[in-house]
Design a protein around this motif. Sequence first.
Motif, PDB file in Angstrom:
ATOM      1  N   THR A  17       0.823  -1.212   0.000  1.00 47.51           N
ATOM      2  CA  THR A  17       0.000   0.000   0.000  1.00 47.51           C
ATOM      3  C   THR A  17       0.859   1.266   0.000  1.00 47.51           C
ATOM      4  O   THR A  17       2.038   1.242   0.336  1.00 47.51           O
ATOM      5  CB  THR A  17      -0.975   0.013   1.195  1.00 47.51           C
ATOM      6  N   SER A  18       0.227   2.365  -0.379  1.00 44.79           N
ATOM      7  CA  SER A  18       0.967   3.616  -0.585  1.00 44.79           C
ATOM      8  C   SER A  18       1.347   4.314   0.704  1.00 44.79           C
ATOM      9  O   SER A  18       2.245   5.154   0.709  1.00 44.79           O
ATOM     10  CB  SER A  18       0.130   4.568  -1.443  1.00 44.79           C
ATOM     11  N   ASN A  19       0.671   3.996   1.803  1.00 40.97           N
ATOM     12  CA  ASN A  19       0.943   4.707   3.058  1.00 40.97           C
ATOM     13  C   ASN A  19       2.252   4.204   3.671  1.00 40.97           C
ATOM     14  O   ASN A  19       2.541   3.011   3.656  1.00 40.97           O
ATOM     15  CB  ASN A  19      -0.216   4.499   4.047  1.00 40.97           C
ATOM     16  N   GLY A  62       1.181   0.917  -4.194  1.00 37.14           N
ATOM     17  CA  GLY A  62       1.280   2.362  -4.181  1.00 37.14           C
ATOM     18  C   GLY A  62       2.305   2.914  -5.158  1.00 37.14           C
ATOM     19  O   GLY A  62       3.413   2.366  -5.288  1.00 37.14           O
ATOM     20  N   THR A  64       3.787   5.509  -4.634  1.00 35.71           N
ATOM     21  CA  THR A  64       4.702   6.274  -3.780  1.00 35.71           C
ATOM     22  C   THR A  64       5.930   5.480  -3.357  1.00 35.71           C
ATOM     23  O   THR A  64       6.800   6.026  -2.670  1.00 35.71           O
ATOM     24  CB  THR A  64       3.958   6.651  -2.477  1.00 35.71           C
ATOM     25  N   GLY A  83      -1.750   7.050  -4.931  1.00 34.50           N
ATOM     26  CA  GLY A  83      -0.577   7.769  -4.423  1.00 34.50           C
ATOM     27  C   GLY A  83      -0.168   8.951  -5.269  1.00 34.50           C
ATOM     28  O   GLY A  83       0.651   9.765  -4.843  1.00 34.50           O
ATOM     29  N   GLN A  87      -0.537  12.463  -2.276  1.00 32.46           N
ATOM     30  CA  GLN A  87       0.428  11.657  -1.513  1.00 32.46           C
ATOM     31  C   GLN A  87       1.861  11.820  -2.031  1.00 32.46           C
ATOM     32  O   GLN A  87       2.788  11.207  -1.497  1.00 32.46           O
ATOM     33  CB  GLN A  87       0.024  10.192  -1.531  1.00 32.46           C
TER      34      GLN A  87
END
Length: 141
Positions: A17-19, A62, A64, A83, A87
């Motif tokens: 995931t992007s986080n 993501g 990112t 993302g 983000q």
Amino acid sequence: MALARETGTGLFVLALTSNPEGGEVQHAVRADGRSVGATMLGHLAAENAGEEPLGSFGAVVGATLGDLSSYELDVGGPILAPGIGAQGATAADLPAVFGGAVRNVVPSVSRGVLRHGPDAVALRDAAERFADGIRTAVTAG
Ligand SMILES: O=C(O)c1cc(=O)[nH]c(=O)n1[C@@H]1O[C@H](COP(=O)(O)O)[C@@H](O)[C@H]1O
């Protein structure tokens, strides 16, 4: 997955995931030496095997995340890539992040477009700018 097959639909599974906090789980290494994220990608590749041009089981990865070259991102299905925009990732990042799998990427941008609202023309223009940037990035080279 069984229900998706029965009903002729598909699904996306969170893989990388992007986080930033996601890495704590997704890069964790299992007893077999593979990370959780790599294991998810491997399951998806197995589920999509033999499907042309793509299977219906996608991964969320993501935009990112920078260098993902240690991961096998070509899962034979779509890659949903959040993302871009708020983000911090850009369309130009996509080829470096996704490598050869970039052709299967479905980039998503929410706030990056919505912040141009509520004017409908400005929203549409922003969406078109992102779409153009993504098209250029993924078709270059
Ligand atoms: O919803 C998701 O699956 C998701 C996965 C992920 O890895 N990163 C991520 O940002 N999302 C969601 O994707 C959307 C991204 O929104 P923007 O950052 O505004 O483009 C938000 O609804 C997030 O909750």
